[in-house]
Design a protein around this motif. Structure first.
Motif, mmCIF file in Angstrom:
data_model
loop_
_atom_site.group_PDB
_atom_site.id
_atom_site.type_symbol
_atom_site.label_atom_id
_atom_site.label_comp_id
_atom_site.label_asym_id
_atom_site.label_seq_id
_atom_site.Cartn_x
_atom_site.Cartn_y
_atom_site.Cartn_z
ATOM 1 N N SER A 82 -7.588 22.685 42.832
ATOM 2 C CA SER A 82 -6.945 23.933 43.245
ATOM 3 C C SER A 82 -5.807 24.219 42.278
ATOM 4 C CB SER A 82 -6.395 23.825 44.675
ATOM 5 O OG SER A 82 -5.334 22.877 44.726
ATOM 6 N N TYR B 258 -2.761 24.833 43.164
ATOM 7 C CA TYR B 258 -1.645 24.042 43.672
ATOM 8 C C TYR B 258 -1.699 22.626 43.106
ATOM 9 C CZ TYR B 258 1.195 21.366 47.006
ATOM 10 O OH TYR B 258 2.116 20.510 47.564
ATOM 11 N N ASN B 259 -2.867 22.002 43.198
ATOM 12 C CA ASN B 259 -3.039 20.636 42.735
ATOM 13 C C ASN B 259 -2.761 20.509 41.237
ATOM 14 O OD1 ASN B 259 -5.162 18.487 41.522
ATOM 15 N ND2 ASN B 259 -4.468 17.802 43.528
#
Length: 214
Positions: free
Chosen positions: A57, A59-60
């Motif tokens: 993702s 975010y990751n």
């Protein structure tokens, strides 16, 4: 993703930003273990080797990049930019006492014998003990600056929140990662004495000056 993981990540980021801010504002890395920071940089390097090959993702990916940048900037400031302020005489923990058993354990206990999996396992085990040189340094000098204790508190809080995250995932997803959970418990135990001193002394405005057994 649950709230415990998000709060854990934010606590981790806050700890790193506090440390970087302390070094930058004071132009000094006094009281900070460069050896612990090297170990944390090694943790992130071996854990995030899949940065460009395994997209999970945004975010990751962003968190991986930020953690890597913060870790290496911290090492750079300690060993290069502000090296004259580095307290090398008290940062004497023998890293081989951690690296050798962690390396051996990562080969003996893992989920598969592939390079990426062994290195990921190595990073999990190493993170659980990477703070020991810093705690050893505090126990040796007998005191720690307030901002350094805040850094350690939020670093410990991050790990405690991740324990809550794993409990939540087990309850809601029936997911259980034995390596991460056991390593996380070990890491949290190392912070227990510090948490007690933090609550009883630092939060009351007193300087943390008692040795911390490690």
């Amino acid at each position: 993703m649950n709230v415990f993981r998000i709060l854990g990540d934010l606590s981790h980021l806050l700890a790193m930003f506090l440390l970087l801010g302390k070094i930058w504002r004071s132009k000094s890395c006094s009281g900070i273990s460069g050896k612990s920071q090297i170990l944390f940089a090694l943790v992130f390097t071996t854990r995030y080797l899949d940065l460009f090959s395994n997209f999970i993702s945004i975010y990751n990916t962003v968190m991986k990049v930020v953690f890597l940048l913060c870790a290496y900037v911290t090492v750079y400031m300690i060993y290069w930019k502000f090296r004259k302020t580095f307290d090398i005489e008290n940062d004497t923990f023998r890293l081989e006492f951690l690296l050798v058993p962690v390396t051996g354990l990562s080969f003996l206990v893992n989920y598969s014998y592939t390079p990426m999996e062994v290195l990921w396992t190595f990073s999990i085990y190493l993170e659980s003990v990477a703070i020991l040189p810093q705690l050893f340094m505090i126990s040796k000098t007998g005191e720690a600056e307030t901002i350094t204790t805040h850094y350690l508190f939020f670093l410990g809080l991050y790990r405690a929140l991740y324990l809550a995250n794993w409990i939540w995932r087990y309850q809601t997803e029936n997911f259980y990662d034995q390596i991460s959970v056991v390593s996380g418990v070990v890491q949290t135990i190392f912070y227990c004495d510090f948490f007690y001193l933090y609550v009883t002394k630092v939060l009351k405005g007193k300087k943390l000056s008692l040795p911390i057994p490690v």
